[in-house]
Write a protein that holds these residues in place. Structure first.
Motif, short mmCIF file in Angstrom:
data_model
loop_
_atom_site.label_atom_id
_atom_site.label_comp_id
_atom_site.label_asym_id
_atom_site.label_seq_id
_atom_site.Cartn_x
_atom_site.Cartn_y
_atom_site.Cartn_z
N PHE A 127 -8.02 -4.31 -7.52
CA PHE A 127 -7.07 -3.26 -7.92
C PHE A 127 -7.64 -2.35 -9.00
N GLU A 128 -8.16 -2.91 -10.07
CA GLU A 128 -8.62 -2.09 -11.19
C GLU A 128 -9.87 -1.29 -10.85
N LEU A 158 2.33 1.72 -3.53
CA LEU A 158 1.35 2.23 -4.50
C LEU A 158 1.08 3.71 -4.30
N SER A 166 -1.17 -9.71 -13.47
CA SER A 166 -0.69 -10.48 -12.32
C SER A 166 -0.03 -11.76 -12.81
N LEU A 172 -3.92 -4.01 -14.53
CA LEU A 172 -3.09 -4.88 -13.71
C LEU A 172 -2.84 -6.19 -14.45
N ASP A 205 -10.21 0.00 -7.73
CA ASP A 205 -9.70 1.05 -6.85
C ASP A 205 -8.88 2.10 -7.61
N ARG A 251 -6.43 -6.91 -2.20
CA ARG A 251 -6.03 -5.66 -2.88
C ARG A 251 -5.85 -5.89 -4.38
N LEU A 252 -5.22 -7.01 -4.74
CA LEU A 252 -5.01 -7.30 -6.15
C LEU A 252 -6.34 -7.57 -6.86
N GLU A 278 0.83 -1.21 0.00
CA GLU A 278 0.00 0.00 0.00
C GLU A 278 0.87 1.26 0.00
#
Length: 231
Positions: free
Chosen positions: A56-57, A22, A67, A65, A59, A52-53, A19
């Motif tokens: 992610f997109e 980022l 992965s 992203l 947020d 979080r992953l 966090e």
């Protein structure tokens, strides 16, 4: 103007470092964040990292992203298959992952891992990511083997013992997996390793592939910024 490709090294359950990193990097619309795998194990909050992953997109609107799959994701998925596989995973830091899923006051069980996390691990992860100038991979590559023919052993498991020769594509490899105890990336003309020991009192690293800018954060919330040519 094309966005940046921002590679992030092995997170290993270090949600605070993730966090913090980022927030420091501040990905912008059009950027592509390439997470290099090993999201789980050893660190204190693997569950939080996967959460979080997964979101992610949502947020970070406009940021893509990618992965990648790491060997620790493979071990976690294999842990569903039997006692021996589960013991191997637990011995490699899976106990910390399991603990992050334990209900308050209860023991941990692999059954506590939610369905959306299994879906992410089983269906969302890629073996590699390729751009015009770079190949992003978790572990390593055979230099004379086309990307689509690379064996799993190289992609997920092979440590970087010596400076790798150039890949036949001419593209530079950006990888994680081989921990750099210095806390700094290992840089050669043909490859960069950005596993800088986030879960072992080191740093979590983000590299902008196009510019060579580096950002780092750790579990204490500390940050620093530098450039590849300074390493």
């Amino acid at each position: 103007m094309p966005g940046r490709h921002l590679a992030i090294g092995d997170i290993h359950g270090c949600l605070t470092a993730f966090e913090t990193l980022l927030a420091l990097v501040a990905p912008q619309p059009g950027d592509v964040v390439v997470a290099l795998g090993d999201y789980v194990d050893r660190g204190p909050n693997s569950r939080g990292v996967l959460d979080r992953l997964i979101r992610f997109e949502q947020d970070v609107p406009g940021v893509s992203l990618v992965s990648l799959r790491g060997n620790h994701e493979i071990m976690l998925c294999d842990a569903r298959d039997g006692v021996a596989e589960r013991r191997r995973w637990l011995d490699c830091g899976g106990d910390a992952t399991l603990g992050s899923y334990a209900p308050l006051g209860q023991g941990a069980s692999i059954d506590h891992i939610p369905v959306d996390h299994w879906t992410f691990l089983d269906e969302w992860l890629s073996a590699y990511h390729e751009t015009d100038d770079h190949i992003f991979v978790h572990a390593n590559l055979y230099p004379d083997v086309p990307l689509e023919e690379q064996p799993d052993f190289m992609l997920y498991w092979e440590l970087w013992e010596e400076a790798p020769p150039p890949h036949e594509s001419g593209k530079r490899m950006i990888c994680g997996h081989t921990r750099q105890r210095s806390g700094l990336p290992r840089v050669t003309p043909y490859a960069v390793c950005i596993d800088t020991g986030a879960c072992r009192d080191g740093w979590l690293t983000c590299l902008c592939a196009e510019t060579g800018e580096l950002w780092q954060a750790n579990e204490r919330g500390e940050t620093r910024t530098l450039w590849l040519d300074e390493v």
